[in-house]
Design an enzyme around this catalytic site. Structure first.
Site, PDB file in Angstrom:
ATOM      1  N   GLU A 193       2.847  -1.889   0.779  1.00  0.00           N
ATOM      2  CA  GLU A 193       1.444  -1.791   0.380  1.00  0.00           C
ATOM      3  C   GLU A 193       1.166  -2.805  -0.733  1.00  0.00           C
ATOM      4  OE1 GLU A 193      -1.764   1.493  -1.361  1.00  0.00           O
ATOM      5  OE2 GLU A 193       0.382   1.694  -1.808  1.00  0.00           O
ATOM      6  N   GLY A 195       3.850   4.850  -6.909  1.00  0.00           N
ATOM      7  CA  GLY A 195       3.600   4.138  -8.154  1.00  0.00           C
ATOM      8  C   GLY A 195       3.550   2.635  -7.927  1.00  0.00           C
ATOM      9  N   HIS A 240       6.610   4.891  -0.436  1.00  0.00           N
ATOM     10  CA  HIS A 240       5.543   3.899  -0.469  1.00  0.00           C
ATOM     11  C   HIS A 240       6.187   2.512  -0.437  1.00  0.00           C
ATOM     12  CE1 HIS A 240       2.955   7.217  -1.698  1.00  0.00           C
ATOM     13  NE2 HIS A 240       1.907   6.409  -1.680  1.00  0.00           N
ATOM     14  N   HIS A 263      -3.056  12.217  -1.080  1.00  0.00           N
ATOM     15  CA  HIS A 263      -2.670  12.500  -2.466  1.00  0.00           C
ATOM     16  C   HIS A 263      -3.545  13.595  -3.070  1.00  0.00           C
ATOM     17  CE1 HIS A 263       0.155   9.100  -3.285  1.00  0.00           C
ATOM     18  NE2 HIS A 263      -0.512   8.538  -2.281  1.00  0.00           N
TER      19      HIS A 263
END
Length: 376
Positions: free
Chosen positions: A221, A191, A218, A32
């Site tokens: 996680e 997010g 994502h 990131h």
């Protein structure tokens, strides 16, 4: 064994035999931009725009991130980004952040990287979405030139990230496609994960699929199997950002030495058999609480289980500043925890090269660079 906290051994000291891991060619897929700023840069950019910081020197700021990042949840982990995003609101700040980001990748031995970031977070000082993407691309190209001048060959592509708790994923998807061939190589969804399934943004993902534009999501996680399932079915994800909780769909029947007998759930078998790339970030996974079900030390991370079962595992930093880490360090900690050798580390890089959002010819060239570097 090593924990998620900062290791006292410098990254460049990690070795396998006589080989310095720092000197091996690497591929970084999950990195990131707003999680990789240099502390001194944060200080200087904050001073230019009058932003208050929790520390007034680089060492103090680095310690603040390092000491406050082990929150045990993804939401606590993400809270720290208000500081770095806050200093990336001008063209000058974005260019500098991207340039130094690429230089730091090159210093870490990365030969190909993909930097992900959310353009919608950088509009508070009058820049447009196109403006911020253009600024980051300028910084990337400056960083590539600076690395080349130091004898390091590196290429970096952008992944434009939409935020799953907001409602403008379609806009970011269209932005990403409009920059195809000009530096942007893929789309990402990030997010707070729990409670925000990718299916909320099905329209954006439908558009990306129609445009044959690659996506990573994502998932696995901060939430579990339902999130991964939605990433694959609704997001058409070619890679899973982290994806570590796919291990929840595995039932370990027996384990004797290196021999493991496992019963696969349908989702885990699909991810393994289709070679869906797992963008694992070991230290970050420990810090965010993603692997709490397995333990809180590196040797408890399910990375090795997934590797032994032939999942397409890759090693990533996630956020260099927040986790006080490098790709060299992540590989070194894994090697210490699981007694990996150079062949294992090469396998992780080859998996990453195969999963890169590049044309097949360029992936093959990248694979050759990695193989030559490891066997030199």
């Amino acid at each position: 064994m090593a924990s998620g906290k900062k290791d006292t051994v410098a990254s460049e000291d990690f070795r396998i035999g006589r080989t310095k891991i720092a000197e091996l060619p690497k591929v970084s897929l999950h990195d990131h931009l707003d999680g990789g700023l240099r502390p001194q840069t944060v200080l200087e950019l904050a001073d230019e725009i009058g932003l208050d910081l929790p520390a007034d020197d680089a060492k103090g700021l680095e310690a603040w991130f390092s000491d406050h990042i082990d929150g045990g949840s993804l939401e606590d982990y993400l809270e720290k980004f208000s500081v770095t995003v806050g200093v990336m609101q001008t063209r000058e700040g974005l260019v500098r952040a991207a340039k130094e980001f690429v230089e730091d990748l090159a210093a870490d031995g990365v030969v190909y990287g993909e930097v992900r970031w959310a353009p919608e977070q950088h509009l508070t000082r009058g820049l447009s979405l196109d403006d911020v993407v253009d600024a980051v691309q300028e910084g990337i190209e400056q960083g590539e030139d600076a690395a080349d001048a130091r004898g390091r060959d590196i290429r970096v592509g952008q992944l434009l990230t939409a935020l799953r708790h907001n409602d403008n994923a379609r806009d970011i998807a269209e932005l990403a496609v409009s920059w195809r061939g000009r530096g942007v190589v893929g789309f990402d969804l990030a997010g707070p994960e729990d409670g925000f399934l990718p299916q909320r943004h099905r329209e954006a993902f439908d558009y990306l699929a129609e445009q044959f534009f690659p996506t990573t999501v994502h998932a696995g996680e901060g939430a579990g199997l339902a999130s991964i399932r939605s990433a694959l079915l609704d997001g058409r994800a070619l890679r899973l950002g982290h994806g570590v909780r796919i291990a929840n769909d595995l039932d370990v029947v027996s384990r004797e030495g290196e021999e493991v007998q496992v019963t696969f759930g349908d989702l885990a078998r699909w991810v393994r058999d289709r070679e869906i790339t797992l963008e694992l970030s070991p230290t970050s996974n420990l810090q965010s609480g993603a692997v709490t079900a397995w333990g809180d030390t590196m040797d408890a991370h399910p990375f090795d289980l997934l590797y032994q079962l032939d999942f397409s595992v890759t090693v990533n930093v996630d956020n260099r500043l927040m986790s006080a880490t490098t790709l060299t360090r992540e590989l070194g900690l894994l090697a210490q925890a699981f007694e990996y050798d150079l062949d294992d580390l090469e396998a992780f890089q080859l998996n990453a090269a195969a999963g890169a959002f590049l044309p097949v010819e360029e992936r093959e060239e990248l694979i050759e660079i990695i193989s030559e570097g490891f066997h030199r």
